[in-house]
Write a protein that holds these residues in place. Structure first.
Motif, mmCIF file in Angstrom:
data_model
loop_
_atom_site.group_PDB
_atom_site.id
_atom_site.type_symbol
_atom_site.label_atom_id
_atom_site.label_comp_id
_atom_site.label_asym_id
_atom_site.label_seq_id
_atom_site.Cartn_x
_atom_site.Cartn_y
_atom_site.Cartn_z
ATOM 1 N N GLU A 148 -9.963 11.056 17.949
ATOM 2 C CA GLU A 148 -9.736 12.488 18.155
ATOM 3 C C GLU A 148 -8.230 12.812 18.064
ATOM 4 O O GLU A 148 -7.843 13.843 17.537
ATOM 5 C CB GLU A 148 -10.283 12.844 19.547
ATOM 6 N N ILE A 149 -7.412 11.893 18.557
ATOM 7 C CA ILE A 149 -5.951 12.103 18.515
ATOM 8 C C ILE A 149 -5.385 11.711 17.154
ATOM 9 O O ILE A 149 -4.502 12.375 16.614
ATOM 10 C CB ILE A 149 -5.255 11.303 19.662
ATOM 11 N N TYR A 150 -5.899 10.614 16.623
ATOM 12 C CA TYR A 150 -5.422 10.155 15.311
ATOM 13 C C TYR A 150 -6.583 10.114 14.319
ATOM 14 O O TYR A 150 -7.093 9.032 14.010
ATOM 15 C CB TYR A 150 -4.774 8.764 15.439
ATOM 16 N N PRO A 151 -7.029 11.280 13.842
ATOM 17 C CA PRO A 151 -8.138 11.286 12.891
ATOM 18 C C PRO A 151 -7.704 10.670 11.550
ATOM 19 O O PRO A 151 -6.511 10.473 11.324
ATOM 20 C CB PRO A 151 -8.454 12.773 12.725
ATOM 21 N N GLY A 152 -8.680 10.403 10.702
ATOM 22 C CA GLY A 152 -8.412 9.743 9.417
ATOM 23 C C GLY A 152 -7.306 10.399 8.615
ATOM 24 O O GLY A 152 -6.505 9.713 7.988
ATOM 25 N N ASN A 153 -7.228 11.738 8.682
ATOM 26 C CA ASN A 153 -6.224 12.430 7.863
ATOM 27 C C ASN A 153 -4.869 12.563 8.566
ATOM 28 O O ASN A 153 -3.972 13.226 8.088
ATOM 29 C CB ASN A 153 -6.732 13.818 7.451
ATOM 30 N N SER A 206 -1.238 11.696 9.559
ATOM 31 C CA SER A 206 -0.191 10.913 8.892
ATOM 32 C C SER A 206 0.549 10.043 9.895
ATOM 33 O O SER A 206 1.305 10.544 10.735
ATOM 34 C CB SER A 206 0.803 11.843 8.200
ATOM 35 N N LYS A 207 0.302 8.723 9.809
ATOM 36 C CA LYS A 207 1.001 7.812 10.723
ATOM 37 C C LYS A 207 2.378 7.451 10.154
ATOM 38 O O LYS A 207 3.146 6.729 10.761
ATOM 39 C CB LYS A 207 0.167 6.554 10.956
ATOM 40 N N GLY A 266 6.130 6.410 18.860
ATOM 41 C CA GLY A 266 4.743 6.537 19.336
ATOM 42 C C GLY A 266 4.589 7.664 20.344
ATOM 43 O O GLY A 266 3.622 8.430 20.318
ATOM 44 N N VAL A 267 5.584 7.786 21.242
ATOM 45 C CA VAL A 267 5.564 8.880 22.231
ATOM 46 C C VAL A 267 5.602 10.222 21.492
ATOM 47 O O VAL A 267 4.833 11.141 21.795
ATOM 48 C CB VAL A 267 6.764 8.752 23.214
ATOM 49 N N CYS A 268 6.488 10.326 20.488
ATOM 50 C CA CYS A 268 6.610 11.591 19.745
ATOM 51 C C CYS A 268 5.313 11.906 19.002
ATOM 52 O O CYS A 268 4.873 13.071 18.968
ATOM 53 C CB CYS A 268 7.762 11.518 18.742
ATOM 54 N N MET A 269 4.717 10.876 18.429
ATOM 55 C CA MET A 269 3.479 11.076 17.672
ATOM 56 C C MET A 269 2.398 11.706 18.566
ATOM 57 O O MET A 269 1.784 12.703 18.217
ATOM 58 C CB MET A 269 2.996 9.691 17.205
#
Ligand code: AMP
Length: 282
Positions: free
Chosen positions: A97-102, A104-105, A129-132
């Motif tokens: 939910e936080i990092y869905p497939g789309n 951008s990591k 990581g905190v900022c993401m």
């Protein structure tokens, strides 16, 4: 308290609340809640119609995989505590939910000098990581007010910088004081992982900070830092850093003019557990 697990449901509900004119205070956490976290909820309740908290153990901010695996999880107790504290909404998302497939990591945030010192230096990638996660959570919750703990002093500066980078300066950041145990140890979810023996040694961090507060004089700071490090060594800690910095921008200082507002910052390991703390001196 209403519990949301999906972004879509939360965004829809919050939009409706905003249309009714309700202001939103936001308290992001990684759970394993203690009175320090609850003090942020209390502060948020004072100046907002609605208080939203999130619990998400963010994998992208752990530079040490073991630390992530062993991070304490006490969800049922957390829900009870948030309810007692009068929190209105809990967002409990999954990693997808936080990092869905789309998602951008590959995005990086230019934190400049802040990422090269203290926890930026000792925990490579941690603040990215905190900022993401905070960027994503701010996009979802879109709060009027954001509540952070002084306990994570450098993180507060990083998040203020993030807010500038992403152009969300309408979000007002409130930094709340560090809550401590009776013996001075800063409350932290990681304290749960200390053995009884380690717990007994842990207040040495607070004592090292007090030692600097009580003995600092203007001039060179090398000796007082060395003495404080020795105190931690004697108590069984392995110190990452004890630094004295400008309280406004975290420029590290070797000399103090006796007037400048400064902050003393410590990070040290007791066996596997890394504890951080700080004290502002003015
Ligand atoms: P965490 O769950 O560790 O990510 O912390 C969530 C929020 O609670 C952060 O803004 C922390 O700075 C804050 N916090 C953690 N410990 C304390 C404490 N002892 N006193 C006040 N705030 C705290």
């Amino acid at each position: 308290m209403i519990l949301f697990k999906t972004t879509t449901d939360l965004v829809k509900w919050l939009d409706a609340q905003r249309q009714k004119g309700n202001t939103i205070g936001f308290v992001p956490t990684m759970g394993a809640l203690h009175p320090g976290h609850l003090s942020l909820i209390e502060a948020a309740k004072k100046s907002n119609q609605l208080v939203v908290s999130s619990i998400f153990v963010n994998p992208t901010q752990f530079n040490n995989p073991k630390d992530f695996e062993k991070y304490p999880i006490t969800i049922e107790k957390d829900i009870e505590l948030l309810e007692q504290a009068g929190c209105d909404v809990l967002f409990l998302p999954s990693v997808d939910e936080i990092y869905p497939g789309n998602f951008s990591k590959n995005r990086t945030y230019d934190l400049g000098f802040l990422e090269t010192i203290l926890d930026g230096k000792f925990r490579p990638g941690h603040f990215q990581g905190v900022c993401m996660v905070v960027h994503r959570l701010l996009d979802i919750v879109n709060p009027d007010n954001l509540y952070l703990g002084q306990k994570d002093y450098q993180q507060c500066l990083v998040i203020k910088k993030l807010i500038e980078i992403i152009g969300r300066q309408t979000i007002k950041v409130h930094i709340c004081p560090t809550l401590r145990e009776a013996d001075g140890l800063a409350m932290s979810s990681r304290n749960m992982r200390l053995t009884e023996k380690e717990r007994a040694k842990a207040p040495a961090i607070y004592h090292a900070l007090l030692f600097i507060k009580d003995n600092i004089v203007k001039g060179n700071l090398a000796i007082i830092r060395k003495e404080a490090t020795e105190m931690l060594d004697k108590a069984g800690f392995k110190t990452d850093y004890i630094e004295i910095a400008d309280a406004n921008n975290l420029t590290l200082l070797n000399e103090w003019d006796g007037h400048q507002k400064i902050v003393v910052l410590v990070a040290a390991f007791l066996n596997e557990i890394r504890l951080i703390d700080n004290m502002v001196l003015s």
